[in-house]
Design a protein around this motif. Structure first.
Motif, PDB file in Angstrom:
ATOM      1  N   ARG A 502      -2.015   9.216   1.012  1.00  0.00           N
ATOM      2  CA  ARG A 502      -0.639   9.235   1.492  1.00  0.00           C
ATOM      3  C   ARG A 502      -0.637   9.435   3.004  1.00  0.00           C
ATOM      4  NH1 ARG A 502       3.127  13.382   2.528  1.00  0.00           N
ATOM      5  NH2 ARG A 502       1.816  14.961   1.590  1.00  0.00           N
ATOM      6  N   SER A 503       0.103   8.630   3.708  1.00  0.00           N
ATOM      7  CA  SER A 503       0.217   8.792   5.154  1.00  0.00           C
ATOM      8  C   SER A 503       1.330   9.782   5.465  1.00  0.00           C
ATOM      9  CB  SER A 503       0.516   7.451   5.813  1.00  0.00           C
ATOM     10  OG  SER A 503       1.862   7.093   5.602  1.00  0.00           O
ATOM     11  N   TYR A 505       3.832   8.917   7.077  1.00  0.00           N
ATOM     12  CA  TYR A 505       5.070   8.161   7.016  1.00  0.00           C
ATOM     13  C   TYR A 505       5.667   8.253   5.610  1.00  0.00           C
ATOM     14  CZ  TYR A 505       4.264   5.839  11.519  1.00  0.00           C
ATOM     15  OH  TYR A 505       4.079   5.563  12.840  1.00  0.00           O
ATOM     16  N   ARG A 507       7.230   6.888   2.131  1.00  0.00           N
ATOM     17  CA  ARG A 507       6.929   5.760   1.266  1.00  0.00           C
ATOM     18  C   ARG A 507       8.223   5.175   0.694  1.00  0.00           C
ATOM     19  NH1 ARG A 507       1.477   4.611   0.136  1.00  0.00           N
ATOM     20  NH2 ARG A 507       0.266   5.849   1.618  1.00  0.00           N
ATOM     21  N   ASP A 517       4.674   2.058   3.632  1.00  0.00           N
ATOM     22  CA  ASP A 517       5.232   3.059   4.544  1.00  0.00           C
ATOM     23  C   ASP A 517       6.541   2.583   5.161  1.00  0.00           C
ATOM     24  OD1 ASP A 517       3.118   4.934   4.365  1.00  0.00           O
ATOM     25  OD2 ASP A 517       1.906   3.651   5.661  1.00  0.00           O
ATOM     26  N   THR A 519       8.318   3.323   8.617  1.00  0.00           N
ATOM     27  CA  THR A 519       7.963   3.963   9.885  1.00  0.00           C
ATOM     28  C   THR A 519       9.185   4.376  10.689  1.00  0.00           C
ATOM     29  OG1 THR A 519       7.780   1.786  10.898  1.00  0.00           O
ATOM     30  CG2 THR A 519       5.761   2.766  10.017  1.00  0.00           C
ATOM     31  N   SER A 523       7.207  11.640   6.197  1.00  0.00           N
ATOM     32  CA  SER A 523       7.255  11.965   4.774  1.00  0.00           C
ATOM     33  C   SER A 523       7.901  13.320   4.567  1.00  0.00           C
ATOM     34  CB  SER A 523       5.840  11.960   4.186  1.00  0.00           C
ATOM     35  OG  SER A 523       5.012  12.854   4.891  1.00  0.00           O
TER      36      SER A 523
END
Length: 553
Positions: A502-503, A505, A507, A517, A519, A523
């Motif tokens: 998971r980034s 950013y 989802r 993502d 942007t 998150s």
């Protein structure tokens, strides 16, 4: 790289220039004193949707800063200040343990839960000044005759007459009681502690006066501004629970070892019969812990008072709920309520958001801030400071402003608008007579939206130029502070995240480990399906900002 510290002549505080933080040291001192337990700090956030939004749980910077300070072990002293009337529905924007967020917007006259108080009795805005007919003599200095005025030195007022006033006075200009000569007479001055004005020339006679003691200093307006955050009922009664402050089971104040205080800010009247009730109970309808009936005739006429009572939770698993009217009798007119909150009388932090403005760019955020109205903003700042002092702090407030992800931002717009927002808050703070040293600001441009950081919301805005201008802003405004969050979380870091798939950013499907993502938002800490992970983008970003503020000398 070490921060470059530069002293500024004729300025009591030094300044720093880069590489990630620029400007005044005051926010750094505030955060350090909070971390050490030496003082308290109220953080006020105003900005775009990142204030309170991630699709994954409506987390945002409001909860990100709260979560970060909780993880750092800094004591929380209070829930947000919850306004009685606002155009936003605050409770839906602050899930995940940091409930009861408050959002301040331009006046609308709408209640957070509707504009009718049950049955046929409607709440409306409250203009809590008192209109009276007065006589101004040509004595030197001029004397105002106002039978049984009840005013004290320093009280604000203005003349709303359309007729000619004596020379030295102007309709719509805020004046102050210079001295009380008797129960029916007083003199006026241009400043709260100034000398009495010598009224001369034509215009002596009967005029209309508007007193405005609901705040320490009044509004320079011939027409008193509506207070959309004061819920006012002129007559009748309202017996339902309303406008609750909520505290989740895992909130640090939901602790059986603490004494909590439910605080209500209310208006006062000369007319008898008005009252309201304040009560706290378990959210599931459990027993009432404490309640009180407060008469609205207490205190000075057409002014305000604060009422609070203490209680303790008896079970740590309860979801607490407090309201300012409820039970038999409820609120009875005349009655006006500004806000309420739950707090603990100890040093610590609290976060209250004044603007969750989805889709707004710098110019539109500034327009909202400038249209709030001076007395409306003053009332909120006054309650923040007075509550914090009651809890043991000195009354410090840190304003956090952010924008840049929406619209085609320009360097000049971003810098001028954040400066304007700062000036709006400074003016309201100064009008209350509070020291400038107790108010600070931190501003930042949103996180990078793509690898080259040359666009925002896909509109072709140049965020590279905006960040460069933002970093230079404190050179022209030495009482401002700017943090370059791109240096704290560059695009590659936001994209890679925490290494669990998971980034940082958001989802598209709100889940931590799947989906593309978005942007625009970081998150959030809560995900669909009751999945919770507070190692999210907003909390990490808040940690980085707080760490940077602590790192400078």
């Amino acid at each position: 790289m070490r921060n470059r510290i530069l002293p500024r002549l004729n300025d009591q505080e030094t300044s720093f220039l880069g590489p990630s933080i620029y400007g005044n040291l005051r926010p750094s001192r505030f955060v350090k004193d909070l971390a050490s337990g030496a003082d308290s700090l109220d953080i006020v956030i105003i900005g775009d949707s990142n204030t309170g939004s991630a699709q994954a749980g409506m987390w945002g910077y409001h909860n990100g800063f709260s979560q970060a300070m909780f993880e750092l072990g800094w004591s929380c002293y209070g829930l947000p200040i919850y306004p009685a009337m606002t155009s936003w529905s605050p409770s839906s924007y602050a899930l995940g343990g940091w409930n009861a967020s408050a959002f301040l917007y331009s006046p609308t006259g709408n209640l957070a839960s509707g504009n009718v108080s049950g049955g046929s009795t409607s709440y409306s805005v409250w203009t809590p000044g008192k209109v009276a007919t007065v006589t101004i003599s040509q004595a030197s200095p001029g004397v105002v005759t106002y039978t049984a005025h009840g005013l004290t030195a320093g009280a604000p007022l203005f003349f709303s007459t359309t007729g000619a006033l004596p020379t030295g006075l102007t309709a719509g200009t805020t004046y102050y009681v210079a001295s009380v000569l008797g129960v029916d007479t007083f003199t006026v001055a241009s400043t709260p502690t100034g000398s009495a004005i010598n009224t001369t020339g034509a215009g002596s006679g009967t005029h209309t006066i508007q007193t405005c003691p609901w705040i320490r200093y009044g509004s320079a307006s011939a027409t008193p501004p509506a207070k959309d955050d004061w819920a006012y009922i002129a007559s009748g009664s309202y017996a339902q629970n309303f406008n609750a402050v909520e505290m989740a089971v895992d909130h640090p104040l939901n602790n059986t070892a603490l004494t909590l205080w439910h605080r209500v800010r209310y208006g006062t009247f000369t007319a008898s019969g008005g009252s309201f009730q304040a009560r706290s109970r378990a959210y599931d309808g459990g027993p009432v812990y404490a309640s009180g009936s407060v008469q609205s005739t207490q205190g000075a006429a057409y002014s305000f008072g604060t009422y609070e009572y203490s209680f303790s939770v008896t079970a740590p698993t309860e979801y607490m709920h407090a309201s300012w009217s409820g039970g038999a009798g409820g609120a009875v007119g005349p009655c006006a309520i500004h806000s309420h909150t739950i707090y603990c009388k100890r040093k610590g932090w609290s976060v209250t958001s004044h603007g969750y403005l989805a889709g707004y760019d710098s110019a539109s955020i500034n327009q909202v801030a400038s249209s709030i109205g001076s007395t409306l903003l003053q009332t909120h700042l006054q309650e923040l400071r007075e509550r914090q002092i009651a809890a043991g702090g000195t009354g410090r407030v840190l304003l956090v402003t952010h924008s840049g992800i929406n619209g085609n931002e320009t360097a000049s717009a971003w810098t001028s608008c954040h400066t304007s927002i700062w000036n709006t808050y400074k003016s309201a703070w100064a009008a209350l007579g509070y020291p400038a040293s107790d108010l600070a600001i931190v501003s930042f441009v949103g996180v990078p939206a793509n690898a080259t950081d040359n666009s925002n919301s896909g509109s072709g805005g140049n965020l590279i130029a905006v960040r460069t201008a933002a970093n230079l802003l404190p050179q022209a405004n030495p009482d401002m502070t700017v943090i370059d969050v791109k240096k704290l979380m560059p695009y590659t870091r936001a994209l890679s995240g925490i290494g669990n798939g998971r980034s940082y950013y958001q989802r598209t499907n709100n889940l931590p480990n799947a989906g593309s993502d978005i942007t625009v938002h970081l998150s959030g800490g809560i995900y669909t399906g009751s999945t919770r992970d507070t190692s999210d983008g907003y909390t990490v970003m808040a940690h980085e900002i707080l760490s940077m503020l602590q790192s400078v000398a």
